[in-house]
Scaffold this motif. Structure first.
Motif, PDB file in Angstrom:
ATOM      1  N   PHE A 231       0.852  -1.200   0.000  1.00 12.04           N
ATOM      2  CA  PHE A 231       0.000   0.000   0.000  1.00 12.04           C
ATOM      3  C   PHE A 231       0.883   1.244   0.000  1.00 12.04           C
ATOM      4  N   PHE A 232       0.775   2.046  -1.053  1.00 12.35           N
ATOM      5  CA  PHE A 232       1.469   3.331  -1.095  1.00 12.35           C
ATOM      6  C   PHE A 232       0.470   4.384  -0.626  1.00 12.35           C
ATOM      7  N   VAL A 233       0.636   4.792   0.620  1.00 15.48           N
ATOM      8  CA  VAL A 233      -0.397   5.622   1.248  1.00 15.48           C
ATOM      9  C   VAL A 233       0.006   7.097   1.309  1.00 15.48           C
ATOM     10  N   VAL A 234      -1.004   7.910   1.510  1.00 15.71           N
ATOM     11  CA  VAL A 234      -0.783   9.345   1.680  1.00 15.71           C
ATOM     12  C   VAL A 234      -1.064   9.709   3.144  1.00 15.71           C
ATOM     13  N   GLY A 235      -0.827  10.956   3.509  1.00 16.32           N
ATOM     14  CA  GLY A 235      -0.970  11.374   4.897  1.00 16.32           C
ATOM     15  C   GLY A 235      -2.409  11.646   5.288  1.00 16.32           C
ATOM     16  N   ARG A 236      -3.166  10.570   5.395  1.00 15.79           N
ATOM     17  CA  ARG A 236      -4.574  10.745   5.779  1.00 15.79           C
ATOM     18  C   ARG A 236      -4.687  10.567   7.287  1.00 15.79           C
TER      19      ARG A 236
ATOM     20  N   HIS B 250       3.511   7.564  -0.426  1.00 17.85           N
ATOM     21  CA  HIS B 250       3.033   8.105  -1.704  1.00 17.85           C
ATOM     22  C   HIS B 250       2.855   9.620  -1.548  1.00 17.85           C
ATOM     23  N   SER B 251       3.746  10.191  -0.748  1.00 16.28           N
ATOM     24  CA  SER B 251       3.733  11.614  -0.348  1.00 16.28           C
ATOM     25  C   SER B 251       2.727  11.823   0.782  1.00 16.28           C
ATOM     26  N   TYR B 252       2.824  12.983   1.398  1.00 17.76           N
ATOM     27  CA  TYR B 252       1.859  13.290   2.449  1.00 17.76           C
ATOM     28  C   TYR B 252       0.623  13.962   1.862  1.00 17.76           C
ATOM     29  N   THR B 253       0.866  14.981   1.019  1.00 17.47           N
ATOM     30  CA  THR B 253      -0.259  15.789   0.528  1.00 17.47           C
ATOM     31  C   THR B 253      -0.819  15.317  -0.816  1.00 17.47           C
ATOM     32  N   HIS B 254      -0.026  14.592  -1.592  1.00 12.69           N
ATOM     33  CA  HIS B 254      -0.416  14.215  -2.959  1.00 12.69           C
ATOM     34  C   HIS B 254      -0.726  15.448  -3.793  1.00 12.69           C
TER      35      HIS B 254
ATOM     36  N   ARG C 220       7.506  14.475   6.251  1.00 16.56           N
ATOM     37  CA  ARG C 220       6.227  14.519   6.960  1.00 16.56           C
ATOM     38  C   ARG C 220       5.500  13.174   6.827  1.00 16.56           C
ATOM     39  N   ALA C 221       5.517  12.626   5.619  1.00 12.78           N
ATOM     40  CA  ALA C 221       4.862  11.330   5.383  1.00 12.78           C
ATOM     41  C   ALA C 221       5.554  10.228   6.183  1.00 12.78           C
ATOM     42  N   ARG C 222       6.876  10.181   6.082  1.00 11.98           N
ATOM     43  CA  ARG C 222       7.642   9.131   6.775  1.00 11.98           C
ATOM     44  C   ARG C 222       7.399   9.201   8.288  1.00 11.98           C
ATOM     45  N   ASP C 223       7.480  10.422   8.838  1.00  9.90           N
ATOM     46  CA  ASP C 223       7.317  10.586  10.284  1.00  9.90           C
ATOM     47  C   ASP C 223       5.892  10.239  10.735  1.00  9.90           C
TER      48      ASP C 223
ATOM     49  N   ARG D 234       6.444   5.740  -3.765  1.00  7.84           N
ATOM     50  CA  ARG D 234       5.933   5.878  -5.134  1.00  7.84           C
ATOM     51  C   ARG D 234       5.599   7.341  -5.370  1.00  7.84           C
ATOM     52  N   PHE D 235       6.215   7.900  -6.411  1.00  9.41           N
ATOM     53  CA  PHE D 235       5.937   9.298  -6.737  1.00  9.41           C
ATOM     54  C   PHE D 235       4.474   9.478  -7.149  1.00  9.41           C
ATOM     55  N   PRO D 236       3.809  10.507  -6.632  1.00  5.08           N
ATOM     56  CA  PRO D 236       2.475  10.822  -7.173  1.00  5.08           C
ATOM     57  C   PRO D 236       2.601  11.056  -8.681  1.00  5.08           C
TER      58      PRO D 236
END
Ligand code: ZN
Length: 389
Positions: free
Chosen positions: A202-207, A229-233, A251-254, A268-270
């Motif tokens: 799962f390549f997730v975003v900062g939800r 998959h980035s925080y903000t997309h 931010r995403a990693r943390d 994964r790059f948006p």
């Protein structure tokens, strides 16, 4: 003569009177007959008045029937239009799938594309479908290895990363990947994967929020791989500069580490590394990720579900499974989004189809997984192997 005359007068008078009487009688009779005629006419007219009522009733019935007919015709017309629209949707989905295939072909044939002077890339969503800017440096490094032309496509992880456990041996390794989650569908995706005993990525975003956090934890607990998959997309924000990319990445990693306790090692790059949105050379972001000990993954099979319309279930199954036998490593792009209902519907059969394939394994991405990348770039920990500088 006179008598005759008189009598004649008389007679004539009598005659006249008789004639008058007769006239009267006749006129009276005439009147009577006229009256009778009138009566008859009125008698005839009365039923006619009743006929008028019936005629009105019949007219209303006719009007109603006409209205019903008009309504039926309109309903029929609408259903025809719905059918036509359905057909159009199917055609559009087919066109989109063909375009996706073509983009992937372009990504797989860097030499040919360079010769053509074209710029390639396969967008994963509406933003990826934006007009090409010509800035993306696409070379299709990722899938070259699939065709046995070398190691450039499916590179093993840089030295020292391998955990030593190794991946199961299989001629065809398939990695199902879900972008953009967590979403309202994540739980159900996890249920399906669990039912088939399959691990995915799962390549997730900062939800944020308790439900999203719950899903993130479940992904990790059930043995799936958590990717970033980035925080903000937000393409504009992320690709504005290496600094803003780094800020979003950290931010995403943390955030993921805070929620799950796991430090994700893949990205994964948006829009993929071949996106046509970034005005900055994507190799610079790739180099940044490498400096953070992060490997990025694009895909070489796309379900086609990245667009704004729903792709029919049958088409998703076909897109996800048709070319697996052509690859040693298949990274399958799918989306985990509340609106992607057909992806959810298609998933069981996609898994069943792959599981029925000979010498084929469904696996989560690990440190041992060969990368599939759309761009060619140089890494400090990679061997420079004939890449274009
Ligand atoms: Zn995405």
């Amino acid at each position: 003569m006179s008598g005759r005359n008189r009598s004649g007068d008389h007679i004539s008078k009598d005659e006249f009177s008789v004639r008058d009487v007769r006239k009267d009688d006749i006129s009276k009779d005439g009147a009577g007959q006229a009256a009778k005629g009138a009566a008859k006419r009125t008698a005839k007219k009365e039923p006619k008045r009743g006929g008028k009522g019936n005629a009105a009733g019949r007219m209303w019935t006719a009007v109603w029937m006409l209205l019903c007919a008009v309504l039926l015709i309109q309903i029929w017309g609408l259903s025809q239009r719905i059918e036509a629209l359905k057909e159009r949707m199917d055609r559009l989905a087919q066109i989109a799938a063909r375009q996706q295939d073509r983009l992937e072909e372009l990504a797989e044939a860097p030499a040919a594309r360079r010769a053509d002077g074209q710029d390639g890339g396969s967008g994963e969503g509406p933003a990826g479908e934006a007009a090409r800017t010509g800035t993306a440096q696409v070379s299709g490094q990722g899938v070259a290895g699939d065709r046995g032309s070398g190691q450039s496509g499916e590179k093993a992880g840089p030295g020292g990363r391998a955990s030593g456990s190794g991946e199961p041996e299989a001629a065809h390794k398939v990695y199902l990947t879900f972008d953009d989650g967590p979403s309202a569908n994540t739980e159900e995706i996890l249920d399906i994967l669990d039912r088939y005993g399959v691990k995915a990525t799962f390549f997730v975003v900062g939800r944020e929020g308790s439900q999203a956090e719950e899903s993130l934890r479940r992904i990790v607990e059930e043995g799936h791989t958590l990717g970033m998959h980035s925080y903000t997309h937000d393409y504009d924000q992320i690709y504005e500069s290496v600094e803003s990319f780094a800020e979003d990445f950290e931010r995403a990693r943390d955030y993921l580490c805070e929620v799950t306790g796991v430090e994700s090692r893949i990205y994964r790059f948006p829009g993929g590394s071949s996106n046509a949105v970034s005005h900055i050379d994507m190799r610079r972001f790739a180099e940044y990720l490498d400096s953070q000990d992060i490997r990025f993954f694009d895909w070489n099979i796309s379900s086609g579900d990245g667009g704004s319309f729903l792709v029919p279930v049958e088409m998703l199954i076909e897109n996800c499974t048709a070319t697996i036998k052509d690859h040693g490593t298949s990274v399958v792009l799918m989306h985990d989004g509340a609106a992607k209902t057909t992806t959810l519907e298609a998933l069981p059969e996609i898994i069943e189809t792959i599981q029925a394939m000979e010498d084929t394994a469904l696996l989560p991405i690990t440190d041992e997984t060969s990368v599939v990348q759309h761009i060619q770039w140089e890494s400090g920990s990679q061997e420079a192997s004939g890449s274009d500088r």
